[in-house]
Design an enzyme around this catalytic site. Structure first.
Site, mmCIF file in Angstrom:
data_model
loop_
_atom_site.group_PDB
_atom_site.id
_atom_site.type_symbol
_atom_site.label_atom_id
_atom_site.label_comp_id
_atom_site.label_asym_id
_atom_site.label_seq_id
_atom_site.Cartn_x
_atom_site.Cartn_y
_atom_site.Cartn_z
ATOM 1 N N LYS A 114 65.351 89.933 19.806
ATOM 2 C CA LYS A 114 66.379 89.400 18.908
ATOM 3 C C LYS A 114 67.495 90.414 18.649
ATOM 4 C CE LYS A 114 64.114 85.522 16.956
ATOM 5 N NZ LYS A 114 63.794 84.652 15.864
ATOM 6 N N LYS A 206 61.296 80.739 26.457
ATOM 7 C CA LYS A 206 60.669 79.741 25.575
ATOM 8 C C LYS A 206 61.737 78.838 24.952
ATOM 9 C CE LYS A 206 60.457 81.636 20.965
ATOM 10 N NZ LYS A 206 59.903 81.324 19.683
ATOM 11 N N LYS A 209 65.287 77.550 18.942
ATOM 12 C CA LYS A 209 66.369 76.968 18.132
ATOM 13 C C LYS A 209 67.698 77.618 18.467
ATOM 14 C CE LYS A 209 63.519 76.892 13.997
ATOM 15 N NZ LYS A 209 62.960 78.246 13.943
HETATM 16 N N1 AQP Z 1 58.718 77.279 22.372
HETATM 17 C C1 AQP Z 1 57.700 77.258 21.541
HETATM 18 N N2 AQP Z 1 56.489 76.808 21.952
HETATM 19 C C2 AQP Z 1 55.427 76.759 21.104
HETATM 20 N N3 AQP Z 1 55.506 77.164 19.803
HETATM 21 C C3 AQP Z 1 56.700 77.625 19.361
HETATM 22 N N4 AQP Z 1 57.112 78.079 18.164
HETATM 23 C C4 AQP Z 1 58.421 78.419 18.222
HETATM 24 N N5 AQP Z 1 58.894 78.182 19.460
HETATM 25 C C5 AQP Z 1 57.844 77.701 20.188
HETATM 26 C C6 AQP Z 1 56.254 78.171 16.996
HETATM 27 O O1 AQP Z 1 56.901 77.498 15.928
HETATM 28 C C7 AQP Z 1 56.588 78.163 14.715
HETATM 29 C C8 AQP Z 1 57.849 78.442 13.930
HETATM 30 O O2 AQP Z 1 58.684 79.348 14.592
HETATM 31 P P1 AQP Z 1 59.867 80.007 13.750
HETATM 32 O O3 AQP Z 1 60.772 78.978 13.266
HETATM 33 O O4 AQP Z 1 59.327 80.889 12.718
HETATM 34 O O5 AQP Z 1 60.603 80.958 14.681
HETATM 35 P P2 AQP Z 1 60.668 81.227 16.150
HETATM 36 O O6 AQP Z 1 59.325 81.446 16.757
HETATM 37 O O7 AQP Z 1 61.578 82.366 16.257
HETATM 38 O O8 AQP Z 1 61.270 79.866 16.679
HETATM 39 P P3 AQP Z 1 62.531 79.662 17.513
HETATM 40 O O9 AQP Z 1 62.709 78.220 17.710
HETATM 41 O O10 AQP Z 1 62.484 80.486 18.736
HETATM 42 O O11 AQP Z 1 63.688 80.132 16.559
HETATM 43 P P4 AQP Z 1 64.823 81.146 16.817
HETATM 44 O O12 AQP Z 1 65.569 80.634 17.978
HETATM 45 O O13 AQP Z 1 65.594 81.120 15.535
HETATM 46 O O14 AQP Z 1 64.165 82.452 17.096
HETATM 47 C C9 AQP Z 1 55.809 79.424 15.068
HETATM 48 O O15 AQP Z 1 54.433 79.155 14.881
HETATM 49 C C10 AQP Z 1 56.104 79.605 16.515
HETATM 50 O O16 AQP Z 1 55.035 80.250 17.191
#
Ligand code: AQP
Length: 343
Positions: A114, A206, A209
């Protein structure tokens, strides 16, 4: 058993929730409500470790809450709230900042991803994010945390923090009557055929968001047309689908779509390949588009209904925060006594 079984998990209101959040975590959260005492949080303090537009953040907190409820979280059974309403999260995170070691945080891959190349310019909060996450979980002395695969390393750090705290303050903890340590060794719950849903545009990344391309993910707010279009445009390779899982090796995009189908249909990857193996991708993609629309459209409609009544959503968060605070205050009182802070 020394520790009561309790589940904690959360998601960041950094934008729309997507299929990865849903299949990797939310589906398991809903199931665990029947077997565990559950605490589910919208982790808004984590969100501000990266710049968020304040008005958009407020909307996103309500949207994520609506997604939780539409996916099946029952606020009567589970505690549902947003993190910043319970100040003890920040208090315990500070204590953990003083327990965790710099070397531990330096190893966190999510920070490296990040922060990117401009690490000097990343916020201190982004660096200390895993300590806040440990505080979120351990404030409720949670024994189980259902998450996607990407959170495994942070969960290991949570266990390291718990263990070091239990060791550093062993005499005080024992004197307070906690013979098995104060914090539990929390177990990650990473289960199902879609623990790591990949981008629809690039099978090596992966689904996220923050991906610049909206075509990389299926948002829980997408309508039927958008879902179908994204599935049909998803990157694939020219080979037909294999009949057995072994044939998916080295074909990350195909593997991803089959995993999504398996998770949405609650079938095994083997069963999905037995049905679609040998066939063309276009046939499989049409079936996947129909399935995704059938599964996500009702959720989408429920979210819209809930968001039309922000008073209801705010009421859920307020009630959840009040219930969370009772547990959080009790933990924090013990922590202050153990550490030697006057209260
Ligand atoms: N691609 C994914 N596959 C399976 N599980 C996922 N999670 C996130 N992306 C995937 C799971 O969703 C939960 C919440 O995640 P988060 O919102 O705390 O943050 P993150 O993991 O950083 O999600 P994003 O979508 O990738 O957000 P950004 O882009 O803002 O960093 C967690 O349980 C995570 O494992």
């Amino acid at each position: 058993m020394a520790f009561a079984q309790r589940v904690f998990s959360g998601m960041q209101p950094t934008g729309n929730l997507h299929l990865g959040n849903y299949l990797g975590a939310l589906v398991n959260w809903v199931k665990m409500q029947d077997t565990h005492d559950c605490v589910y949080c919208v982790v808004d303090m984590h969100a501000i470790t990266m710049w968020q537009d304040p008005a958009a953040l407020k909307s996103a907190i309500r949207e994520v809450t609506a997604a939780y409820l539409a996916a099946g979280l029952d606020p009567k059974k589970s505690i549902v709230f947003n993190q910043s309403k319970v100040a003890e999260h920040a208090e315990l995170a500070w204590v953990f900042n003083c327990v965790a070691r710099l070397g531990w945080l330096n190893r966190m891959t999510q920070f490296k991803e990040k922060a990117g190349k401009d690490r000097e310019n990343a916020s201190v909060g982004l660096y200390a994010y895993p300590c806040l996450m440990a505080a979120d979980i351990l404030l409720y002395r949670a024994t189980h945390v259902p998450v996607g695969e990407d959170q495994k390393q942070h969960l290991e750090l949570t266990r390291d923090v718990a263990q070091k705290f239990n060791n550093d303050f062993r005499p005080q903890i024992e004197a307070a009557g906690f013979a098995d340590g104060f914090f539990p060794m929390t177990e990650p719950v990473i289960q199902g055929p879609a623990t790591r849903v990949m981008s629809l545009r690039d099978g090596s990344k992966k689904m996220s968001k923050s991906d610049a391309s909206d075509y990389a993910r299926i948002n829980l707010t997408d309508d039927a047309d958008a879902i179908a279009q994204k599935v049909r445009k998803a990157k694939t390779d020219p080979e037909p689908l294999p009949s057995e899982p072994k044939g998916l090796e080295g074909r990350s995009e195909a593997e991803n779509l089959v995993g999504i189908y398996a998770a949405l249909s609650e079938r095994s990857v083997e069963a999905v390949l037995a049905e679609f193996g040998g066939g063309q991708f276009s046939t499989f993609k049409n079936a996947l588009a129909d399935l995704a629309v059938a599964k996500l459209a009702p959720l989408n409609a429920d979210m819209r209904r809930l968001l039309a009544d922000p008073g209801f959503v705010d009421g859920v968060l307020k009630d959840g925060a009040e219930r969370a605070r009772v547990i959080a205050a009790e933990t924090m009182n013990h922590v202050k006594d153990i550490v030697g802070l006057l209260r």
